[in-house]
Write an enzyme that holds these catalytic residues in place. Structure first.
Site, PDB file in Angstrom:
ATOM      1  N   GLU A  37      -5.690 -11.052  -1.370  1.00 61.58           N
ATOM      2  CA  GLU A  37      -6.513 -10.904  -0.152  1.00 61.58           C
ATOM      3  C   GLU A  37      -7.989 -10.916  -0.531  1.00 61.58           C
ATOM      4  O   GLU A  37      -8.774 -10.066  -0.095  1.00 61.58           O
ATOM      5  CB  GLU A  37      -6.155  -9.590   0.570  1.00 61.58           C
ATOM      6  CG  GLU A  37      -4.680  -9.449   0.874  1.00 61.58           C
ATOM      7  CD  GLU A  37      -4.339  -8.198   1.694  1.00 61.58           C
ATOM      8  OE1 GLU A  37      -5.232  -7.570   2.281  1.00 61.58           O
ATOM      9  OE2 GLU A  37      -3.140  -7.855   1.734  1.00 61.58           O
TER      10      GLU A  37
ATOM     11  N   GLU B  82       0.796  -1.243   0.000  1.00 61.82           N
ATOM     12  CA  GLU B  82       0.000   0.000   0.000  1.00 61.82           C
ATOM     13  C   GLU B  82       0.830   1.295   0.000  1.00 61.82           C
ATOM     14  O   GLU B  82       0.608   2.179   0.816  1.00 61.82           O
ATOM     15  CB  GLU B  82      -0.953  -0.019   1.199  1.00 61.82           C
ATOM     16  CG  GLU B  82      -1.820  -1.260   1.220  1.00 61.82           C
ATOM     17  CD  GLU B  82      -2.730  -1.361   2.446  1.00 61.82           C
ATOM     18  OE1 GLU B  82      -2.592  -0.546   3.365  1.00 61.82           O
ATOM     19  OE2 GLU B  82      -3.575  -2.268   2.474  1.00 61.82           O
TER      20      GLU B  82
HETATM   21  C1  GLA Z   1      -4.828  -4.904   4.258  1.00 64.38           C
HETATM   22  C2  GLA Z   1      -3.558  -5.637   4.646  1.00 64.38           C
HETATM   23  C3  GLA Z   1      -3.833  -6.954   5.297  1.00 64.38           C
HETATM   24  C4  GLA Z   1      -4.951  -6.859   6.297  1.00 64.38           C
HETATM   25  C5  GLA Z   1      -6.172  -6.297   5.635  1.00 64.38           C
HETATM   26  C6  GLA Z   1      -7.344  -6.202   6.580  1.00 64.38           C
HETATM   27  O1  GLA Z   1      -5.380  -5.244   3.104  1.00 64.38           O
HETATM   28  O2  GLA Z   1      -2.699  -5.839   3.567  1.00 64.38           O
HETATM   29  O3  GLA Z   1      -2.681  -7.389   5.944  1.00 64.38           O
HETATM   30  O4  GLA Z   1      -4.559  -6.083   7.392  1.00 64.38           O
HETATM   31  O5  GLA Z   1      -5.863  -4.997   5.194  1.00 64.38           O
HETATM   32  O6  GLA Z   1      -7.543  -7.330   7.313  1.00 64.38           O
END
Ligand code: GLA
Length: 348
Positions: free
Chosen positions: A259, A151
């Site tokens: 994710e 990020e």
């Molecule tokens: C982001 C992070 C993850 C996690 C998610 C929420 O996407 O990359 O590690 O913390 O948020 O669970």
């Protein structure tokens, strides 16, 4: 006795539920890409482990490898929980993603201070190198790929990198160079990823492309782009998704969905829906169907799909962004049974 009761419970109740759900994710996608889940030691010690073992062939630590957990105090490394997940993956012949080496969140303040003063560039680079090399070396040959940086791109349309990140504030783009090079040095075989959310949205997508291009031009070893894929029903669209995969792949990197979960809510103030609402179940199923159609079509460009969780009984979206609101973003319901979305994903 407790162990015996637990095994009887698994064999008589949980396994029959799962076996009705044949085929499994990992079998159906064997020729496509690994299918992973984000887990914690707690999840692996719970009844969720039955689903983990039957459906998935790859894991990632939800939190246990993040800087805040691994090096809360300078020089004091804590690997107990991460080791637990690594040992579970090894024992069960599962792949393991590493997540995450540097991030603006879940990173202790000490990295950025020297006593009361802000840290100098040189000291910060040294701390970053040491952190990355220590963590990556520990899991050399066990973690096959790392989210090196998470990020870093700004959410503001007119800003490139996230200026509020202490990494960016102190070192600009250079922190990425240091982190990727240190990771590569510690485990030259591990694939190294840049990971971000909203990575299919055109403005952010183009900034990610600019960043990865710039790193590659400097000879920085970047192998992949992680698209986090915290989505909601209907967004991104098929076109946005296809375009992002194609454009990232054209940089000569592999793409992973790192994710994946799909919120059933369109906005923060939308009211709680019922778990069994047939409309929502169907909409979620149709959306997942579309996503996996695209993933299969573009399998040559994709090297992994990881869900952010196992079943709807435990998901970070229960409290985020709306406190107390339950969400149903995964393929298995709160009783760990396959949802309609699961059927759409495996029946092709
Ligand atoms: C982001 C992070 C993850 C996690 C998610 C929420 O996407 O990359 O590690 O913390 O948020 O669970």
């Amino acid at each position: 006795m407790k162990k015996l009761l637990l095994s009887v419970f698994f064999v008589s109740i949980v396994f029959p539920l799962i076996s009705q759900a044949q085929p499994t994710l990992k079998d159906k996608y064997k020729k496509y890409f690994p299918i992973g889940a984000a887990v914690s030691p707690r999840v692996l010690k719970s009844a969720d482990s039955v689903l983990v073992l039957s459906q998935f062939n790859s894991l990632v630590c939800e939190n246990q490898m993040k800087p805040a957990l691994v090096q809360a105090k300078e020089g004091v490394f804590t690997f107990k929980d991460a080791d637990f997940v690594v040992a579970f993956a090894q024992r069960n012949n599962m792949k393991l993603r590493g997540h995450t080496l540097c991030w603006h969140a879940q990173t202790p303040d000490w990295f950025f201070k020297e006593g009361e003063n802000p840290v100098s560039k040189e000291v910060l680079k040294e701390r970053l190198r040491k952190h990355v090399e220590t963590v990556v070396s520990r899991y050399k040959g066990k973690v096959y790929c790392w989210d090196v940086a998470n990020e870093v791109i700004s959410d503001k349309d007119d800003e490139y990198l996230r200026s509020s990140s202490p990494w960016v504030k102190n070192l600009g783009e250079e922190f990425l160079e240091v982190a990727f090079r240190a990771a590569h040095k510690a485990d030259p075989k591990a694939l190294l990823f840049y990971n971000d959310y909203d990575s299919e949205k055109p403005v952010k997508r183009d900034k990610i492309i600019r960043l990865v291009k710039s790193l590659k031009d400097k000879g920085v070893p970047v192998d992949g782009i992680g698209m986090q894929a915290h989505w909601k029903i209907g967004s991104p669209t098929r076109e946005e998704l296809e375009k992002a995969i194609d454009m990232y792949s054209a940089l000569g990197v592999t793409v992973q969905f790192t994710e994946l979960d799909v919120s059933v809510y369109q906005s923060d103030d939308q009211k709680q829906v019922s778990e069994l609402s047939p409309e929502v179940d169907k909409q979620l199923a149709d959306y997942y169907k579309m996503c996996f159609e695209v993933f299969r079509e573009k399998k040559k460009k994709i090297s992994g799909v990881t869900f952010w969780g196992v079943a709807d009984n435990v998901t970070w979206l229960d409290n985020y962004p709306t406190r107390g609101r339950k969400n149903y973003p995964l393929l298995f319901n709160t009783k760990r049974e396959p949802k309609q979305a699961f059927n759409e994903v495996v029946n092709f």
